[in-house]
Design an enzyme around this catalytic site. Sequence first.
Site, mmCIF file in Angstrom:
data_model
loop_
_atom_site.group_PDB
_atom_site.id
_atom_site.type_symbol
_atom_site.label_atom_id
_atom_site.label_comp_id
_atom_site.label_asym_id
_atom_site.label_seq_id
_atom_site.Cartn_x
_atom_site.Cartn_y
_atom_site.Cartn_z
ATOM 1 N N GLU A 94 0.839 7.039 -34.667
ATOM 2 C CA GLU A 94 0.121 5.946 -34.019
ATOM 3 C C GLU A 94 0.915 5.343 -32.885
ATOM 4 O OE1 GLU A 94 -0.603 3.084 -37.065
ATOM 5 O OE2 GLU A 94 -1.350 4.638 -38.397
ATOM 6 N N CYS A 107 3.789 0.147 -28.250
ATOM 7 C CA CYS A 107 4.565 0.347 -29.470
ATOM 8 C C CYS A 107 4.547 1.838 -29.787
ATOM 9 C CB CYS A 107 3.920 -0.467 -30.586
ATOM 10 S SG CYS A 107 4.666 -0.198 -32.190
ATOM 11 N N CYS A 114 7.756 8.204 -42.862
ATOM 12 C CA CYS A 114 9.083 7.583 -42.861
ATOM 13 C C CYS A 114 9.705 7.808 -44.230
ATOM 14 C CB CYS A 114 8.942 6.083 -42.601
ATOM 15 S SG CYS A 114 10.518 5.221 -42.383
ATOM 16 N N CYS A 118 10.417 1.314 -47.531
ATOM 17 C CA CYS A 118 10.239 -0.143 -47.666
ATOM 18 C C CYS A 118 8.937 -0.419 -48.428
ATOM 19 C CB CYS A 118 10.208 -0.813 -46.295
ATOM 20 S SG CYS A 118 11.733 -0.583 -45.367
ATOM 21 N N CYS A 121 5.544 -1.377 -46.541
ATOM 22 C CA CYS A 121 5.188 -0.651 -45.320
ATOM 23 C C CYS A 121 4.305 0.553 -45.599
ATOM 24 C CB CYS A 121 6.462 -0.218 -44.605
ATOM 25 S SG CYS A 121 6.136 0.654 -43.072
ATOM 26 N N CYS A 335 1.857 -1.237 -39.077
ATOM 27 C CA CYS A 335 2.460 0.104 -39.075
ATOM 28 C C CYS A 335 1.804 1.062 -40.043
ATOM 29 C CB CYS A 335 3.908 0.026 -39.516
ATOM 30 S SG CYS A 335 4.746 -1.334 -38.825
HETATM 31 N N1 SAH Z 1 11.788 1.535 -39.186
HETATM 32 C C1 SAH Z 1 11.917 0.492 -38.224
HETATM 33 C C2 SAH Z 1 10.746 0.339 -37.272
HETATM 34 C C3 SAH Z 1 9.346 0.481 -37.788
HETATM 35 S S1 SAH Z 1 8.476 -0.838 -38.487
HETATM 36 C C4 SAH Z 1 12.198 -0.818 -38.918
HETATM 37 O O1 SAH Z 1 12.211 -0.851 -40.131
HETATM 38 O O2 SAH Z 1 12.468 -1.807 -38.237
HETATM 39 C C5 SAH Z 1 8.400 -2.163 -37.372
HETATM 40 C C6 SAH Z 1 8.443 -3.502 -38.099
HETATM 41 O O3 SAH Z 1 7.246 -3.744 -38.864
HETATM 42 C C7 SAH Z 1 9.596 -3.614 -39.079
HETATM 43 O O4 SAH Z 1 10.202 -4.868 -38.959
HETATM 44 C C8 SAH Z 1 8.903 -3.482 -40.407
HETATM 45 O O5 SAH Z 1 9.689 -4.011 -41.444
HETATM 46 C C9 SAH Z 1 7.604 -4.226 -40.148
HETATM 47 N N2 SAH Z 1 6.549 -3.988 -41.115
HETATM 48 C C10 SAH Z 1 6.252 -2.891 -41.829
HETATM 49 N N3 SAH Z 1 5.199 -3.096 -42.633
HETATM 50 C C11 SAH Z 1 4.809 -4.360 -42.428
HETATM 51 C C12 SAH Z 1 3.790 -5.180 -42.970
HETATM 52 N N4 SAH Z 1 2.968 -4.732 -43.906
HETATM 53 N N5 SAH Z 1 3.699 -6.443 -42.510
HETATM 54 C C13 SAH Z 1 4.537 -6.920 -41.563
HETATM 55 N N6 SAH Z 1 5.519 -6.200 -41.017
HETATM 56 C C14 SAH Z 1 5.662 -4.936 -41.460
#
Ligand code: SAH
Length: 345
Positions: A94, A107, A114, A118, A121, A335
């Site tokens: 995306e 973006c 990934c 997390c 995510c 994301c």
């Molecule tokens: N892997 C990298 C970049 C990708 S995610 C990282 O972890 O920073 C970009 C941002 O979106 C990160 O801060 C991630 O923690 C956040 N993110 C992921 N899922 C999310 C969600 N459900 N709500 C809010 N932020 C989220």
Amino acid sequence: MAKRDIKSMFPEEISSMLSEEMGEPAFRGRQIFKWLHEKGAESFDEMTDIPLKIRENLAGAVKISNARIIEKQASQKDGTVKYLFGLDNDNTIEGVLMEYSFGSAVCVSAQAGCRMGCSFCASAVSGLSYSLLAGEMLSQVYKISKDTGKPVKSVVLMGSGEPLDNYENTLRFIKLINSPHGMNLGQRHITLSTCGLVDKIYMLAEEELQITLAVSLHAPNDEIRNRLMPISRKHKMDELLLACKRYSDRTKRRITFEYALIKGVNDSEKCATELAERLKNMLCHVNLIPVNDVKERNYVKSSTEAINAFARVLELKGVEVTVRRKLGSDINAACGQLRKGYLDK
Ligand code: SAH
């Protein structure tokens, strides 16, 4: 053997390939680079001022990576457009276009899926399937710019994947998009977001770049962070913050700490106080994000009151803070959500 991707090559590399492998003049390298990066050429046929013989040789020897638009979702609220791209190897990723007062921001995804895991995510749900080439990251930006007819003013590596888990290609992407012979996007208009791969942050600090480093913190201590982010079990927060300190010392750039507020998990005023304590001597700024509810996880966004109270604590303690304007909330712009919906179908 897979063909090399010419879109991921620097002008000098194209030149030496032409002169050393094809016996052609090196100056064509820069010309071809401009076709790919300034004019957005997607085939050698378009390069009309390059002799046919060179174009044919190139087409036999290398590929031009691409990302084709499969689906597009435009927000009715704020001009955000989410793109689902297909890569040549059938992976999907995306990219998101966001409109700000200063112009368009894109973006970019660095990986399909990934492996950081997390818990909040959507990109992590089915693991890592592919790490993108620099050319495939560039294609997302070029395609979106072409589609909207507007220049792209900034790029954030905040799409799916962990950019520092695809270090070489990500660095190449940054240098290519910054190239004066290509898009010439200033490094200060590029943000790289990481969940905190400490060794790679130290490496990045030595690259002498002026990009903004954003670090996904999401917790004020190891206990809460361990629950949200598996990487936290590998690198304690102290260790991560030391690496961040090194990055800002070396580059004189302010670090952005991202903090997604999840109701009842990390959004109390006690958490805010603890966070402020830990960040108080750092060159940094905290970006608060209301978490996007992801239905397969049980996380709910904090109330506006809780978010404002959290921000106020940080402010009073002298930590710079902003609350992220929530774009694209009506189009699943969090994301990995569009891709996940597509794969589920
Ligand atoms: N892997 C990298 C970049 C990708 S995610 C990282 O972890 O920073 C970009 C941002 O979106 C990160 O801060 C991630 O923690 C956040 N993110 C992921 N899922 C999310 C969600 N459900 N709500 C809010 N932020 C989220």
